[in-house]
Each structure stands twice: as structure tokens, then as C-alpha cells.
Scaffold this motif. Structure first.
Motif, PDB file in Angstrom:
ATOM      1  N   GLY A 687       0.693  -1.202  -0.361  1.00  0.00           N
ATOM      2  CA  GLY A 687      -0.095   0.083  -0.091  1.00  0.00           C
ATOM      3  C   GLY A 687       0.734   1.217  -0.023  1.00  0.00           C
ATOM      4  O   GLY A 687       0.311   2.377  -0.085  1.00  0.00           O
ATOM      5  N   LYS A 688       1.991   1.066  -0.200  1.00  0.00           N
ATOM      6  CA  LYS A 688       3.032   2.337  -0.029  1.00  0.00           C
ATOM      7  C   LYS A 688       2.978   3.217  -1.549  1.00  0.00           C
ATOM      8  O   LYS A 688       3.337   4.142  -1.610  1.00  0.00           O
ATOM      9  N   GLU A 689       2.560   2.438  -2.375  1.00  0.00           N
ATOM     10  CA  GLU A 689       2.452   3.019  -3.842  1.00  0.00           C
ATOM     11  C   GLU A 689       1.305   2.305  -4.686  1.00  0.00           C
ATOM     12  O   GLU A 689       1.249   1.838  -5.427  1.00  0.00           O
ATOM     13  N   PRO A 690      -0.167   2.978  -4.071  1.00  0.00           N
ATOM     14  CA  PRO A 690      -1.214   2.563  -4.532  1.00  0.00           C
ATOM     15  C   PRO A 690      -1.508   2.921  -6.026  1.00  0.00           C
ATOM     16  O   PRO A 690      -2.234   2.264  -6.830  1.00  0.00           O
ATOM     17  N   ASP A 691      -0.676   3.801  -6.372  1.00  0.00           N
ATOM     18  CA  ASP A 691      -1.103   4.269  -7.735  1.00  0.00           C
ATOM     19  C   ASP A 691      -0.285   3.706  -8.890  1.00  0.00           C
ATOM     20  O   ASP A 691      -0.500   3.781 -10.200  1.00  0.00           O
ATOM     21  N   LEU A 692       0.507   2.707  -8.342  1.00  0.00           N
ATOM     22  CA  LEU A 692       1.028   1.901  -9.407  1.00  0.00           C
ATOM     23  C   LEU A 692       0.111   0.846 -10.402  1.00  0.00           C
ATOM     24  O   LEU A 692      -0.841   0.305  -9.775  1.00  0.00           O
ATOM     25  N   GLU A 693       0.132   1.223 -11.583  1.00  0.00           N
ATOM     26  CA  GLU A 693      -0.600   0.026 -12.494  1.00  0.00           C
ATOM     27  C   GLU A 693       0.063  -1.256 -12.442  1.00  0.00           C
ATOM     28  O   GLU A 693       0.895  -1.635 -12.825  1.00  0.00           O
ATOM     29  N   CYS A 694      -0.651  -2.250 -11.713  1.00  0.00           N
ATOM     30  CA  CYS A 694      -0.192  -3.776 -11.813  1.00  0.00           C
ATOM     31  C   CYS A 694      -1.166  -4.686 -12.328  1.00  0.00           C
ATOM     32  O   CYS A 694      -2.164  -4.307 -12.431  1.00  0.00           O
ATOM     33  N   ASP A 695      -0.506  -5.808 -12.795  1.00  0.00           N
ATOM     34  CA  ASP A 695      -1.392  -6.704 -13.350  1.00  0.00           C
ATOM     35  C   ASP A 695      -1.779  -7.803 -12.258  1.00  0.00           C
ATOM     36  O   ASP A 695      -1.189  -8.594 -11.552  1.00  0.00           O
ATOM     37  N   VAL A 696      -3.038  -7.655 -11.685  1.00  0.00           N
ATOM     38  CA  VAL A 696      -3.659  -8.175 -10.554  1.00  0.00           C
ATOM     39  C   VAL A 696      -3.687  -9.690 -10.931  1.00  0.00           C
ATOM     40  O   VAL A 696      -3.504 -10.453  -9.909  1.00  0.00           O
ATOM     41  N   GLU A 697      -3.891 -10.250 -11.878  1.00  0.00           N
ATOM     42  CA  GLU A 697      -4.049 -11.634 -12.249  1.00  0.00           C
ATOM     43  C   GLU A 697      -2.716 -12.186 -12.129  1.00  0.00           C
ATOM     44  O   GLU A 697      -2.545 -13.312 -11.464  1.00  0.00           O
ATOM     45  N   LEU A 698      -1.726 -11.587 -12.741  1.00  0.00           N
ATOM     46  CA  LEU A 698      -0.249 -12.263 -12.380  1.00  0.00           C
ATOM     47  C   LEU A 698       0.066 -11.979 -11.242  1.00  0.00           C
ATOM     48  O   LEU A 698       0.867 -13.061 -10.580  1.00  0.00           O
ATOM     49  N   LEU A 699      -0.308 -11.163 -10.544  1.00  0.00           N
ATOM     50  CA  LEU A 699       0.056 -11.168  -8.853  1.00  0.00           C
ATOM     51  C   LEU A 699      -0.292 -12.193  -8.348  1.00  0.00           C
ATOM     52  O   LEU A 699       0.203 -12.550  -7.137  1.00  0.00           O
ATOM     53  N   GLN A 700      -1.477 -12.389  -8.569  1.00  0.00           N
ATOM     54  CA  GLN A 700      -2.239 -13.241  -7.785  1.00  0.00           C
ATOM     55  C   GLN A 700      -1.675 -14.695  -7.948  1.00  0.00           C
ATOM     56  O   GLN A 700      -1.484 -15.399  -7.001  1.00  0.00           O
ATOM     57  N   GLN A 701      -1.223 -15.146  -9.072  1.00  0.00           N
ATOM     58  CA  GLN A 701      -0.823 -16.330  -9.333  1.00  0.00           C
ATOM     59  C   GLN A 701       0.703 -16.253  -8.760  1.00  0.00           C
ATOM     60  O   GLN A 701       1.259 -17.295  -8.282  1.00  0.00           O
ATOM     61  N   THR A 702       1.475 -15.195  -8.732  1.00  0.00           N
ATOM     62  CA  THR A 702       2.804 -15.084  -8.209  1.00  0.00           C
ATOM     63  C   THR A 702       2.787 -15.041  -6.487  1.00  0.00           C
ATOM     64  O   THR A 702       3.325 -15.936  -6.218  1.00  0.00           O
ATOM     65  N   LEU A 703       1.804 -14.585  -5.869  1.00  0.00           N
ATOM     66  CA  LEU A 703       1.588 -14.771  -4.556  1.00  0.00           C
ATOM     67  C   LEU A 703       1.209 -16.096  -4.087  1.00  0.00           C
ATOM     68  O   LEU A 703       1.805 -16.755  -3.133  1.00  0.00           O
ATOM     69  N   PHE A 704       0.333 -16.930  -5.042  1.00  0.00           N
ATOM     70  CA  PHE A 704       0.033 -18.361  -4.934  1.00  0.00           C
ATOM     71  C   PHE A 704       1.139 -19.296  -5.049  1.00  0.00           C
ATOM     72  O   PHE A 704       1.263 -20.156  -4.106  1.00  0.00           O
ATOM     73  N   ASP A 705       1.912 -19.062  -5.949  1.00  0.00           N
ATOM     74  CA  ASP A 705       3.395 -19.721  -6.079  1.00  0.00           C
ATOM     75  C   ASP A 705       4.386 -19.709  -4.935  1.00  0.00           C
ATOM     76  O   ASP A 705       4.767 -20.616  -4.650  1.00  0.00           O
ATOM     77  N   ALA A 706       4.301 -18.455  -4.514  1.00  0.00           N
ATOM     78  CA  ALA A 706       5.323 -18.048  -3.264  1.00  0.00           C
ATOM     79  C   ALA A 706       5.063 -19.030  -2.297  1.00  0.00           C
ATOM     80  O   ALA A 706       5.814 -19.398  -1.508  1.00  0.00           O
ATOM     81  N   VAL A 707       3.660 -19.010  -1.877  1.00  0.00           N
ATOM     82  CA  VAL A 707       3.022 -19.595  -0.680  1.00  0.00           C
ATOM     83  C   VAL A 707       3.498 -21.435  -0.798  1.00  0.00           C
ATOM     84  O   VAL A 707       3.996 -21.964   0.003  1.00  0.00           O
ATOM     85  N   VAL A 708       2.973 -21.851  -2.174  1.00  0.00           N
ATOM     86  CA  VAL A 708       2.896 -23.127  -2.427  1.00  0.00           C
ATOM     87  C   VAL A 708       4.773 -23.726  -2.075  1.00  0.00           C
ATOM     88  O   VAL A 708       4.887 -24.896  -1.669  1.00  0.00           O
ATOM     89  N   THR A 709       5.390 -22.932  -2.876  1.00  0.00           N
ATOM     90  CA  THR A 709       6.761 -23.053  -3.090  1.00  0.00           C
ATOM     91  C   THR A 709       7.611 -22.686  -1.747  1.00  0.00           C
ATOM     92  O   THR A 709       8.813 -23.061  -1.535  1.00  0.00           O
ATOM     93  N   ALA A 710       7.091 -22.140  -0.588  1.00  0.00           N
ATOM     94  CA  ALA A 710       7.790 -21.811   0.441  1.00  0.00           C
ATOM     95  C   ALA A 710       8.620 -22.803   1.215  1.00  0.00           C
ATOM     96  O   ALA A 710       9.497 -22.549   1.701  1.00  0.00           O
ATOM     97  N   PRO A 711       8.132 -24.006   1.325  1.00  0.00           N
ATOM     98  CA  PRO A 711       8.857 -25.006   2.051  1.00  0.00           C
ATOM     99  C   PRO A 711      10.070 -25.575   1.419  1.00  0.00           C
ATOM    100  O   PRO A 711      10.627 -26.364   2.292  1.00  0.00           O
ATOM    101  N   MET A 712      10.057 -25.193   0.267  1.00  0.00           N
ATOM    102  CA  MET A 712      11.495 -25.496  -0.547  1.00  0.00           C
ATOM    103  C   MET A 712      12.610 -24.956   0.016  1.00  0.00           C
ATOM    104  O   MET A 712      13.901 -25.378   0.125  1.00  0.00           O
ATOM    105  N   GLU A 713      12.585 -23.545   0.645  1.00  0.00           N
ATOM    106  CA  GLU A 713      13.601 -22.878   1.135  1.00  0.00           C
ATOM    107  C   GLU A 713      14.014 -23.747   2.243  1.00  0.00           C
ATOM    108  O   GLU A 713      15.213 -23.838   2.833  1.00  0.00           O
ATOM    109  N   ALA A 714      13.034 -24.131   3.171  1.00  0.00           N
ATOM    110  CA  ALA A 714      13.505 -24.868   4.339  1.00  0.00           C
ATOM    111  C   ALA A 714      13.955 -26.031   4.183  1.00  0.00           C
ATOM    112  O   ALA A 714      14.877 -26.792   4.778  1.00  0.00           O
ATOM    113  N   TYR A 715      13.473 -26.805   3.003  1.00  0.00           N
ATOM    114  CA  TYR A 715      14.061 -28.054   2.680  1.00  0.00           C
ATOM    115  C   TYR A 715      15.554 -28.094   2.169  1.00  0.00           C
ATOM    116  O   TYR A 715      16.424 -28.801   2.675  1.00  0.00           O
TER     117      TYR A 715
END
Length: 1112
Positions: A687-715
Motif C-alpha cells: 500500500g505504499k505505492e497504490p497508484d502503480l498500475e499492476c497486473d492483478v491476475e499475474l500478482l495473484q498467481q505469483t503470490l499463490f506460487d510463493a506460498v506453495v513453494t515456500a517449504p522448499m527454502e526450508a528443505y
């Protein structure tokens, strides 16, 4: 125990040297023993036991699979994606809707550029309307060559002065001034000429419009006004860098955007006099005039060249009686042929003129050519009559064909006839007596052709084909960018000059094609999918397989035909050109093609079924196509997580996202231009730069992948901390997802790591880019999920070579399966080799009781060669370490040939229609042998004098009558290319090259190859759970004479003269530009030219002419 052994025969061969008879007897005995051994081998066919090789293959496969799975964490990652299958949905991609959506967004973006150009044109015309021409005007404008430059005394140069410049990310990090434009003037134009000063003063009004346009559309790049008088006003202002000779040869009036905006499409016949009177300097000037005319033509124009003396001949006999498209290929072809013109005989122009009219009339009647303007360019040193009868027969009274005449040389005896021809055929007459006259005089015809459009005030907007403007800026970043330009003509609106149709110039702006293609995001197109653009002529604007550059020595250079590559030459599986035809016609539709494509720089073939979707981009001559690959481009899966949860995992240190993809638009606000994509995403999500034009669909997929792949860092971290340590040679674990997310773990420190560049910003092949997914991702997608694919990257690293193991990760919902990502491990070749050699060496105490053949079998034996090759036939492991990475056919042609014959490997032909080949070494002109010492000396003197003359002519003579220096310039000419050996010159060509692919239905085989006096046995076994094969080959039989190496070298496709001519003459389907301005009843055709005002010293001219005549 049945053990084959070669050791005993050595003792039998020791001969008693007491007599020749005993020696011969022993040699005979040796031959019998060897022959019997060979017979046993052939009959039994068991010298190499297949069972042993199979055991090795199984053991090696298991060990490699365990190693790859352990360090990549593939099973854990697949489980994590399996766990979320209940909460995700898989949707089918609608290609038709997708291509329409992309086209609409591109239309909107290009529409903004067109509005900016319209505002510039209106402002320029209004500024001219209210400007009164001042013969005595003195005005100091900012000359881009002279700004921020001082003389010997430290004083600013005239037209220079202080001009603040600041590096700007948006303009390729070039120093620019976004508050002011400045002006460039070519070296051969006097920069204080009255016309230049009036134009510069009048066009100052554009500064405010430039700035206003940039504020309204921050994605705009360069904006400019090219004046018909030769100056070029550019925003933002820059410091213009001259070439290495201190010369600025850039003339805006030569640029394609200027010429296309200034004139409608045209058919041009160039008629050149090559009679005896045209020898020496006249012929040189004539050739330069032809080349300059050719440079003013574009892909919407058509052309041919006729030379005449006692008879009429076509410069290219293949083009007899027709017009050919003036694309870059054909123009360069004509230039090479023009260079070989020689003078001879008497000039009979009448036949040439008749032939020219016949071509043009026939083209118009058959609906060929441009179907717009038609012109004949007559280049001669004189005409003894006016040929009125020819014009009465072919051109009067309509005067549909304009005739432009160029009188070459100082002789004015027949000037009246030459001028009469032009003036009575709505053309223009110019007198060209020196090389310096050529440029300005040729340009005159463009202004004549523009008259109907100017009088009618038709402001047609044009878009150019793709081009690389390496001339415009001396900056590598700029010169390697493909771009298109949108331009519009600027007319004089003054009533008193209306019938003259005065063109003031052309305004325009550039669009980097990479920025346009960002509107078709990679993540929506799947792993092998892509988007591409073509022009109305079927030429590629943008395509991931377009290769516009080639290497000459260490320098990258644009190919001669880089912007006339046809869609059918890239999508070459479209043999009937149905796709091309539909797109060129501007249709919307879809079709499917089975294609052979390649990865890893063309060495590895893949078979895909592609679905093509295409549509037109309105208000432009362009068509957009997208490709979705069956199985990968068909489905997209969507998951959802909270921003807080996703953001936490997105900030992990092992995570990056694709820097070339657009997650958030950072180029709109100048404050955002230095942000990386990951920084921009975090600022937006927090929320620090709310005026940025971002691809919401791509961000949604990226966040989802970040969560699913997060255990790999610990592994991966747990493996690092394991007390047993990391296996030697395992360097990097990595994973990538469809959203461009990349995680990796370095198991080895930088000082010990062999693959230092792997997964760094310089390693484009293995990163997500605007054009493609990483190679390891694309290759994994073509292999069963859960099984590892192994390969060795082509490029060598400084310290050694590496092997990459990769596998795909999938998500399945119902009967639909989508690829979520790929994971793998990068290790050193040595780590793989050590495991292989350990497995393939049977100890001496091996139980050989049930083995038929060599036992114990050892790959380190001198008479044994063992290999591991991949499914494309490339060697991973060999005793000879230099073999690693090479194609196996180059190492052992006999075994590879046999594998192909047996169907274990299939040869696949691929084609490259963008290749560069060395020219044939024959010389075109070898009439005069270099036997005469005098001739050799005269040639050298002639070359020196020609270049000295060019040195003098490079300067505008007007400058010598003025005190102020107009530029610190040196002459610009290069002789290096002229003197380069023809065999060293690369030219565009077509090539065919092979690729090889393993046929998995054949799991194992063994065979014997007969090679003259010996026979070679080999055994091949597939290595389970991999794409690898193990080969064990008998090494003591040399088959290289009978079986030459099989190489993957491309071979030039040679066309015989007839086929070559047919290809050159063939007119592919094209869409003509919609507007044509060839006639206006109010046109004032009386303004038809006069003599050149630039003159040269008569004595210098006579000296040059005399010497040229002497040595010709």
C-alpha cells in the motif's frame, strides 16, 4: 567360465628370429588364431554381454534419480502442488478472445502515439502559417553537435552553449534534456543557411507540444520533426555523436518514416545510360544516383532498373518485363548489380523509354505493383531529341507516368531536351555534376510526388516496418532495439503557395517493439506459446524466432535483410501459406499446425501441435498472432491466497521474479523507473505505492506460487545444514513456476562453483525473459512429470562443464492437467562421471559363471569405449573428455549410422531461412587481368584520386563563404568493405540442418558393424527414469574410413538459376495501403526544376575527369 581374453595371443606372436622360414610360420599361426577368435566373436555376437550393460544402466539410472530428487526436492514440491488441487480451478484458455484482447490493448497504445503525432503536425502547420520568411534572419538555435563544446579559448561555439543533460532510464540511460529539443544538421548542409534558420525558428513552437505530449503519455519515446530543408528537431534534446571520422551522415529525409509519410506508394523504373560517353566520373555519379533513389524506396513500392546503350538490357535479367517489391533484399541485390555496370557503345534511349512504359502500363492493367504513383527516372549525360512521339504513344494526354530526369556531368549541350522531357511529363529535372549534388537532387522527386497529397491536405498516418536505428544514436542499447515509427506529413497552409503543394517536413515518434509486445504477457501464453506481429506485406515486426543480428568478428551487426523476413520463413511449417495469407488480408481466425521447433540454439528438436489465433490491429497495417501449444497453452490454473500470507513468502531471500515481465508498470511515473519489478510489487502490495498500475491476475498467481513453494527454502536449507554434508559437485537447486517466480539454493560457494553464471542476469537462456521460458523449463515440459531429464548446456564455463537435471511439476483437476512449474539441480560433469565410472567397472572377483562374453567387463579397458548420450544424441560422458557436449555422430559415425538405420534414432530436417553464408569466391568482373604493372599503378592512383575527390565533395561548398565553422567534420568514406575478400563476406541464405531424436519404443539393442577386415560390436541400453542411453562399444576396430562422421553442420540450400529466378520474381500476397495520392487537378506542374547551384572548380574537375579517362 567362458572368458574372452586378448592377453594370451601376445605370447604366441613372439617369433624365433633364427630364420625367415620360422618367422613366416609363426606369422601364419598368429593370423589363424586371430581369425578363429574373430569367427567366435561374430558367431556368438556376445563379446559384450547385454545383461551386464543393462545392470549398469539400471544402477546408474537409480543413482542419478536419487541424487536429482534429493537435492532438487522434486517429490516435496510435487506433493505441495498435489495438496492444493482441491482449492484451485483449471480453466481452458480461449485463444480467440485472448488475441482480440491483446489487439485492443495494442490498438489503444498505438492510438495514443498517433494522437501525439497529430498534435505535432497541427502545431507545426500553424507555426508555419504565422511565420513570415525572413531572408536576413539571425537565430541561435541549439545544434546537437555543438552544444556543451568550447573553442581553444574556452568560449562556447556558435550554435552551441550550455545545454543541461541528465541520464534518463526511459531513454536507454542516455543523457537527455526533457525540457528542450535540439537540432541536428547533416554535415553536407550549411547549418546557418537561411532556410535552416527560418525552419529552426518556426519549429521552436514544437517544444511545448513535445513536453505536453510526454506528460500526457509518459510511455512516449523520441518525438521529432524532420524538415524538408534537411534539419532534424529531436525531443528530448541529446548530444549528437558523430562517426569515427567526425561526420554526421544522418539525413532525416533519407529515413523510411520520412519517405513513406511524404509520398504514396510508387512504381519506379530507373533507366540509366551506359553508353561510351558515360565513362569515368559520370558513371560513378550515375551509380551513386541509382543507389540514392533505391534508398528512398520501401516495401510498399515496386522497382526495376534498365540500362541502355546500343541495346536495352535489364540489370537483373530475371526481372525482365516486371516490377519487383522494393524490400531491403531486392534493393541490396540491385545495388550489387549496379556496381558491376560498365560503359560501351552508343546511347539509344528511345527503346529504353518504350520498354519502361510497357512495364508500367502492363502492371497497371494487371493490377500489379503499387497501383498508385508511377515514375520513370532517366539518368543520362544528354538526349539528342525530346522523344515526343514516345510520350504521345504511351503517356499523353493523361500523363499518368511522371518522368524525372537527371543530367549527369558538366556538359550542358543537350540539357534543354532532358529538361523538356521532365517538364512535359509532370516530373522534375535536375543537373548533377558532382557526387555532392546527388543527395539533394534525388530528394526533389519526393516533393513532386507529395504535391497531390499536400494540395488536398490529406494527413495520412503511416507506420514503418521494423528497423534498428543504429545511425541515430551512437549507443549499443539503442542500436540493438527493434522499433517501428508512426509519422505524418506537415504541409504549408499558406494560400499563396497552395498549388505548389509545399511539404514542410514530417513529424513522428518511435515505438520500441519490445514495449508493444509486453501487452501480450508470457504467462498467459503457456510454456511454448508466444505472440508475434507482421506487416501488411507479410514481413515480421516481432517474433521470438526473428534473429536480426549476426556476428562479424566480435561485432554484432544487423543482417542485410533483417526487416524483410517473411512470416513464411519463420513459421515454415505453414507450407501452403494459409496462415500468412489470412493474416496479410487482415482476417480474424484460427488454425492448427504440427510443427518441428528447436531449443538450445537449434540443436534439439521438439514436436508440437500449435493452435494459431490471429486478428488485425485497427488503424495500423499490422496483424497480431498468438500461438498456444496443445497440452501447455490450453489450460491455466488459478489459486488464491491472502496478500499478507503471499507477501511474507514473496520476501524470502531465495526468491526472484522475471525482471523482463511486467508485474507492475514502472515506466509511467519517473519516480518508479529505477525500481525493480520485485520492489514495485512489494510497494504496491504493502500500500505504499497504490497508484502503480499492476497486473492483478499475474500478482495473484505469483503470490499463490510463493506460498506453495515456500517449504522448499526450508528443505534446501536443511540439506545444507545436514552433518553428512553435500555431495561433491552438486552446486545449485532451482525451481520456476508459470508466474515467472524463481527460487534457487546455492549449495557451493562462488569461489568453488564451476557454473558461476548459471541463473544470473547474464544467463538469458536459463532465465524467464520477454521471449521465452528457461530452457530447463521448456525441456522438462516435454518429458513425463516426475522423471528427470538430463542435458549439458552448450556453452562452456571457464573452469569446466555442467549437467542439468530437470523435471516438470503438474496440477490435475478432474481430467485437466496443467504444468505448474519445473524444478531441478545443476551439478558438475565430474560428479556425474565419477558415479558412472564407479558403476561400469566390474571387479576381478566378479562371478562370471553365467555370463557369455567378456567378464569382468570394464569401461576403463583399452579395447572398450563407453558413453552416456542423451535423447538428442549428445555425449554426456566419454573417456575422451573433449567428446562431452559434442554430437555422438561426430565421435563415432559408424555406431550412430547403425542406430539411425535400426530406428533407434530418427533424423529430423530443420530449416533456417535467416542464415548467413559465405559468398562464392568467383569474381563477377575478371575481364582485365592484373598483368600490367602500369594498370596496377593506375588503379591505385585512380582509387586515391576518387577518394580525394570524395573528400572535397563531402563538404558543402557554401561553407567556404562563411566565417563560422558549421561543424568540426572529417570526410566519411570507408574502403574496407570494398577491399574485403568476397569469400569473407557473409550474405543471407537458406540452410537445412539435421537434428536427431531418440525413438523410445526401442529400449535396447546390440549389433555388429562390418568394417573391412574387422568388425565392431556395440550394445545400447536405455537408462531407466531418464532421457539417457548407455553405449558400450568395441574400441579396437576403426570404422572411420567406411563410416565418416555425422555432423550437425547446416548446409546451404542451393537453388538452380531457374528456381532462384522464380523465387525472386514471385509476388506473395500483400495488403496494399488504403490511401493513394497520385493526382490533383490544381497541381502546378510548371515547377519542374533547373540547374544545380553547387559548383566545383573547373580546373579540379577537368583534372579528375582527365585522369579517370586515362585509367578507365
Amino acid at each position: 567360465m567362458n572368458r574372452w581374453s586378448w592377453g594370451n595371443t601376445g605370447n604366441d606372436s613372439k617369433s624365433d628370429r633364427s630364420g625367415p622360414h620360422r618367422g613366416r610360420l609363426m606369422m601364419l599361426l598368429l593370423w589363424i588364431i586371430l581369425s578363429s577368435s574373430l569367427c567366435l566373436m561374430v558367431d556368438g555376437q556376445m563379446k559384450i554381454p547385454p545383461e551386464t550393460v543393462q545392470q549398469w544402466a539400471v544402477s546408474f539410472g537409480k543413482e542419478m534419480a536419487a541424487l536429482s530428487a534429493r537435492y532438487s526436492g522434486a517429490k516435496l514440491l510435487q506433493k505441495k502442488y498435489k495438496d492444493i488441487e482441491g482449492v484451485v480451478k483449471i480453466e481452458e484458455v480461449d485463444g480467440e478472445e485472448l488475441v482480440k484482447k491483446f489487439a485492443e490493448e495494442m490498438e489503444e497504445m498505438l492510438g495514443r502515439k498517433m494522437k501525439s503525432v497529430k498534435r505535432l503536425a497541427e502545431a507545426a502547420e500553424d507555426a508555419d502559417l504565422y511565420h513570415d520568411y525572413n531572408e536576413t534572419l539571425e537565430f541561435d538555435y541549439y545544434n546537437s553537435m555543438l552544444i556543451n563544446t568550447v573553442d581553444e579559448d574556452g568560449n562556447p561555439l556558435p550554435l552551441g552553449g550550455e545545454f543541461p543533460l541528465e541520464e534518463n532510464e526511459h531513454f536507454n540511460k542516455l543523457p537527455v534534456n526533457t525540457q528542450l529539443s535540439n537540432i541536428q544538421v547533416p554535415t553536407n548542409v550549411y547549418n546557418k543557411d537561411t532556410d535552416i534558420l527560418n525552419g529552426a525558428y518556426m519549429s521552436e513552437a514544437l517544444n511545448d507540444v513535445f513536453i505536453d505530449n510526454f506528460q500526457k503519455d509518459p510511455t512516449l519515446t523520441w518525438q521529432y520533426f524532420g524538415s524538408s530543408t534537411g534539419f532534424f528537431r529531436l525531443y528530448p534534446g541529446i548530444q549528437w555523436i558523430p562517426d569515427e571520422n567526425g561526420v554526421v551522415t544522418f539525413d532525416c529525409r533519407n529515413r523510411n518514416w520520412y519517405i513513406q509519410a511524404a509520398t504514396s506508394p510508387k512504381d519506379v523504373i530507373i533507366v540509366v545510360d551506359v553508353s561510351g560517353s558515360m565513362k569515368g566520373l559520370r558513371l560513378t555519379i550515375a551509380k551513386h544516383t541509382i543507389n540514392t533513389i533505391l534508398d528512398t524506396l520501401g516495401e510498399n513500392d515496386f522497382v526495376n532498373i534498365i540500362a541502355y546503350s546500343d541495346y536495352v538490357r535489364y540489370v537483373e535479367p530475371c526481372f525482365k518485363g516486371t516490377l519487383v517489391q522494393a524490400d531491403l533484399d531486392n534493393r541490396e541485390h540491385f545495388k550489387l548489380l549496379v556496381e558491376e555496370l560498365h560503359v560501351k557503345g552508343e546511347g539509344k534511349v528511345k527503346k529504353a523509354m518504350k520498354e519502361s512504359f510497357k512495364i508500367l502500363n502492363e502492371a497497371a492493367a494487371l493490377g500489379q505493383g503499387s497501383l498508385c504513383n508511377q515514375a520513370i527516372m532517366l539518368i543520362t549525360d544528354g538526349a539528342m531529341e525530346d522523344f515526343q512521339t514516345v510520350f504521345e504513344e504511351f503517356n499523353w494526354p493523361e500523363r499518368r507516368v511522371r518522368v524525372f530526369t537527371y543530367l549527369i556531368g558538366r556538359e550542358m549541350t543537350f540539357a534543354d531536351n532532358v529538361k523538356w522531357i521532365a517538364c512535359n511529363n509532370k516530373g522534375y529535372y535536375t543537373h548533377i555534376s558532382t557526387l555532392a549534388d546527388v543527395q539533394e537532387n534525388v530528394m526533389e522527386y519526393l516533393h513532386v510526388l507529395s504535391r497531390p497529397m499536400v494540395i488536398n491536405h490529406d494527413h495520412d498516418i503511416i507506420w514503418t516496418e521494423a528497423y534498428m536505428d543504429s545511425v541515430l544514436f551512437n549507443s549499443q542499447a539503442q542500436s540493438l532495439l527493434l522499433m517501428t515509427s508512426v509519422a505524418m506529413p506537415v504541409f504549408s497552409k499558406k494560400q499563396e503557395t497552395l498549388s505548389h503543394g509545399i511539404l514542410l517536413g514530417v513529424v513522428g515518434t518511435d515505438v520500441a517493439l519490445r514495449e508493444l509486445m509486453r501487452l501480450a504477457p508470457r504467462y498467459k501464453l503457456g510454456i511454448h506459446g508466444y505472440a508475434y506481429l507482421i506487416t501488411n506485406n507479410g514481413y515480421i515486426l516481432s517474433h521470438p524466432d526473428l534473429r536480426p543480428l549476426y556476428k562479424e568478428g566480435k561485432k554484432l551487426k544487423p543482417k542485410p535483410n533483417y526487416n524483410s523476413v517473411d512470416l513464411s520463413e519463420v513459421e515454415w511449417e505453414d507450407t501452403e501459406e494459409k496462415l500468412r495469407t489470412a493474416m496479410v488480408k487482415g482476417e480474424t481466425g484460427a488454425m492448427s499446425l504440427d510443427v518441428r521447433t528447436s531449443v538450445d540454439k537449434g540443436t534439439r528438436v521438439m514436436f508440437l501441435k500449435n493452435d494459431y489465433f490471429y486478428t488485425i490491429i485497427n488503424e495500423t497495417p499490422f496483424s497480431l498472432g498468438i500461438v498456444l501449444t496443445r497440452g501447455h497453452g490450453q489450460y491455466i490454473f488459478i489459486g488464491n491466497v491472502s496478500v499478507e500470507e503471499g507477501l511474507h513468502d514473496l520476501l524470502a531471500p531465495d526468491l526472484t521474479i522475471a525482471s523482463e515481465w511486467t508485474y507492475c508498470e514502472t515506466d509511467i511515473d519517473p519516480a518508479h523507473r529505477k525500481l525493480s519489478q520485485l520492489q514495485a510489487v512489494v510497494l504496491y502490495l504493502t500500500g505504499k505505492e497504490p497508484d502503480l498500475e499492476c497486473d492483478v491476475e499475474l500478482l495473484q498467481q505469483t503470490l499463490f506460487d510463493a506460498v506453495v513453494t515456500a517449504p522448499m527454502e526450508a528443505y534446501w536449507t536443511a540439506l545444507m545444514l545436514n552433518t553428512s554434508g553435500i555431495d561433491e559437485g552438486v552446486e545449485t537447486a532451482f525451481l520456476g513456476t508459470r508466474s515467472g517466480l524463481l527460487r534457487f539454493q546455492r549449495y557451493t560457494g562462488i569461489e568453488k562453483r564451476i557454473a558461476k553464471s548459471f541463473l544470473t542476469s547474464t544467463d538469458k537462456e536459463n532465465m524467464f525473459t520477454l521471449d521465452h521460458f528457461p530452457v530447463w523449463y521448456r525441456r522438462a515440459a516435454e518429458y513425463p512429470a516426475g522423471q528427470f531429464l538430463y542435458y549439458m548446456p552448450r556453452q562452456e564455463t571457464r573452469a569446466g562443464r555442467i549437467v542439468i537435471a530437470t523435471t516438470a511439476i503438474t496440477v490435475t483437476v478432474g481430467k485437466k492437467t496443467a504444468i505448474a512449474g519445473a524444478t531441478g539441480v545443476q551439478m558438475t560433469l565430474e560428479a556425474v562421471e565419477s558415479r558412472f565410472w564407479a558403476i561400469t567397472t566390474q571387479p576381478n572377483d566378479t562371478d562370471c559363471s553365467n555370463v557369455e562374453g567378456i567378464c569382468p567387463l570394464r569401461c576403463d579397458s583399452f579395447d572398450m569405449e563407453c558413453y552416456v548420450i542423451d535423447n538428442n544424441g549428445f555425449v554426456l560422458i566419454s573417456k575422451q573428455r573433449n567428446d562431452a557436449g559434442r554430437f555422438f555422430g561426430e565421435t563415432d559415425g559408424s555406431v550412430m549410422t547403425t542406430l539411425i538405420r535400426m530406428g533407434m534414432f530418427k533424423r529430423v530436417s530443420l530449416f533456417d531461412y535467416q542464415a548467413m553464408c559465405k559468398m562464392n569466391l568467383h569474381s563477377v568482373s575478371s575481364a582485365r587481368p592484373l598483368l600490367s604493372p602500369f594498370y596496377g599503378l593506375a588503379s591505385a592512383l585512380k582509387w586515391f584520386l576518387s577518394n580525394f575527390l570524395l573528400f572535397l565533395l563531402e563538404f558543402n561548398i557554401c561553407g567556404f563563404w562563411h566565417k563560422e565553422p558549421f561543424a568540426d567534420a572529417k570526410p566519411s568514406f570507408s574502403v574496407s568493405s570494398a577491399h574485403k575478400k568476397k569469400g569473407d563476406i557473409l550474405q543471407p541464405c537458406d540452410t537445412e540442418y539435421p537434428s536427431f531424436v531418440y525413438e523410445p519404443s526401442v529400449k535396447e539393442t546390440n549389433s555388429i558393424i562390418k568394417c573391412g577386415r574387422c568388425q565392431k560390436m556395440f550394445v545400447v541400453q536405455q537408462i531407466p527414469e531418464s532421457n539417457l542411453l548407455m553405449l558400450v562399444v568395441q574400441a579396437d576396430c576403426d570404422c572411420s574410413r567406411q563410416y565418416p562422421p555425422i555432423t550437425m553442420e547446416p548446409k546451404e540450400v542451393k537453388y538452380n538459376a531457374s528456381v532462384k529466378c522464380d523465387r525472386m520474381r514471385s509476388q506473395k500476397i500483400r495488403r496494399r495501403p488504403e490511401s493513394c495520392h497520385a493526382y490533383h487537378p490544381q497541381e502546378n506542374a510548371n515547377d519542374c526544376g533547373g540547374a544545380s547551384i553547387i559548383s566545383l572548380s573547373a580546373s579540379l574537375f577537368l583534372l579528375c575527369l582527365s585522369f579517370s579517362a586515362l585509367v578507365s
